[in-house]
Design a protein around this motif. Structure first.
Motif, PDB file in Angstrom:
ATOM      1  N   LEU A   1       0.828  -1.214   0.000  1.00  0.00           N
ATOM      2  CA  LEU A   1       0.000   0.000   0.000  1.00  0.00           C
ATOM      3  C   LEU A   1       0.856   1.256   0.000  1.00  0.00           C
ATOM      4  O   LEU A   1       0.519   2.252  -0.649  1.00  0.00           O
ATOM      5  CB  LEU A   1      -0.960   0.000   1.191  1.00  0.00           C
TER       6      LEU A   1
ATOM      7  N   VAL B   1      -4.470  -1.292  -5.302  1.00  0.00           N
ATOM      8  CA  VAL B   1      -4.980  -0.751  -4.034  1.00  0.00           C
ATOM      9  C   VAL B   1      -6.421  -1.205  -3.799  1.00  0.00           C
ATOM     10  O   VAL B   1      -6.786  -1.569  -2.676  1.00  0.00           O
ATOM     11  CB  VAL B   1      -4.869   0.792  -4.014  1.00  0.00           C
TER      12      VAL B   1
ATOM     13  N   GLN C   1       0.061   6.724  -6.310  1.00  0.00           N
ATOM     14  CA  GLN C   1      -1.169   7.482  -6.421  1.00  0.00           C
ATOM     15  C   GLN C   1      -1.077   8.863  -5.775  1.00  0.00           C
ATOM     16  O   GLN C   1      -1.561   9.831  -6.349  1.00  0.00           O
ATOM     17  CB  GLN C   1      -2.330   6.708  -5.819  1.00  0.00           C
TER      18      GLN C   1
ATOM     19  N   GLN D   1      -4.182   1.846  -8.921  1.00  0.00           N
ATOM     20  CA  GLN D   1      -5.507   1.848  -8.309  1.00  0.00           C
ATOM     21  C   GLN D   1      -6.093   0.441  -8.247  1.00  0.00           C
ATOM     22  O   GLN D   1      -6.710   0.068  -7.252  1.00  0.00           O
ATOM     23  CB  GLN D   1      -6.460   2.772  -9.073  1.00  0.00           C
TER      24      GLN D   1
ATOM     25  N   VAL E   1      -6.858  -3.166  -0.086  1.00  0.00           N
ATOM     26  CA  VAL E   1      -7.545  -2.604   1.081  1.00  0.00           C
ATOM     27  C   VAL E   1      -8.609  -3.558   1.628  1.00  0.00           C
ATOM     28  O   VAL E   1      -8.564  -3.905   2.821  1.00  0.00           O
ATOM     29  CB  VAL E   1      -8.101  -1.192   0.785  1.00  0.00           C
TER      30      VAL E   1
ATOM     31  N   TYR F   1       2.054   1.454  -3.798  1.00  0.00           N
ATOM     32  CA  TYR F   1       1.049   1.688  -4.840  1.00  0.00           C
ATOM     33  C   TYR F   1       0.052   2.781  -4.501  1.00  0.00           C
ATOM     34  O   TYR F   1      -0.527   3.380  -5.410  1.00  0.00           O
ATOM     35  CB  TYR F   1       0.340   0.373  -5.200  1.00  0.00           C
ATOM     36  N   TYR F   2      -0.143   3.051  -3.221  1.00  0.00           N
ATOM     37  CA  TYR F   2      -1.023   4.166  -2.867  1.00  0.00           C
ATOM     38  C   TYR F   2      -0.216   5.444  -2.629  1.00  0.00           C
ATOM     39  O   TYR F   2      -0.373   6.418  -3.348  1.00  0.00           O
ATOM     40  CB  TYR F   2      -1.899   3.834  -1.652  1.00  0.00           C
TER      41      TYR F   2
END
Length: 167
Positions: free
Chosen positions: A118, A151, A126, A148, A155, A121-122
């Motif tokens: 996370l 993610v 992002q 996205q 999550v 990639y977040y």
């Protein structure tokens, strides 16, 4: 199928989900190792903001050395998330029939792997890639949808993993 209880199926599904994320990581790490230049060029374009047509290009990083260092940092984090998820899947599988507390404690490597993924990639792609480097304004060098999708899987998978519904 009738010999497995719902709790046993839930535990096995948690192992499977963690293993799936580990396999994703293996493929990403393999791609980075075997096709360094293609992925490096991607990162380089994002950091240099050369295809964004943005008025924010003062934020760009144009040092080739920094591009390599940031890419190596990302690859290192991807290796950490991959190995943590694989170790997590192993620990969960090893404790598949253990007590509720032991099985829950066996989740720590998997949780760590998901959090590192996370972060990459977040937060890195992002948030920083998109909000700082205007990655979303590039038609050719935009990893937003790809990040996205990862993610969007991680999550709810993390929430399911940490829930104590596997007693």
């Amino acid at each position: 199928m009738n010999s497995l209880t719902t709790s046993q199926i839930i535990r096995r599904s948690k192992v499977a989900i963690v293993l799936m994320v580990g396999i994703l990581g293996i493929l990403i790490v393999f791609s980075n190792a075997t096709d360094y230049n293609s992925n490096y060029i991607y990162i380089s374009h994002i950091l240099s903001m050369d295809t964004t047509n943005s008025h924010l290009t003062y934020r760009s990083i144009n040092s080739e050395m920094m591009h390599h260092r940031i890419y190596w940092m990302i690859m290192t984090l991807e290796t950490i998330f991959t190995s943590s998820c694989l170790m997590g899947a192993y620990q969960l599988a090893k404790n598949i029939n253990a007590s509720e507390e032991q099985f829950h404690e066996a989740k720590k490597f998997a949780v760590l792997g998901f959090l590192v993924a996370l972060f990459v990639y977040y937060l890195c792609l992002q948030v920083i890639g998109n909000e700082w480097f205007d990655m979303d304004r590039s038609k050719d060098w935009n990893a937003m949808k790809w990040a996205q999708s990862i993610v969007d899987f991680l999550v709810p998978a993390l929430i399911f993993l940490v829930m104590k519904v596997d007693s």
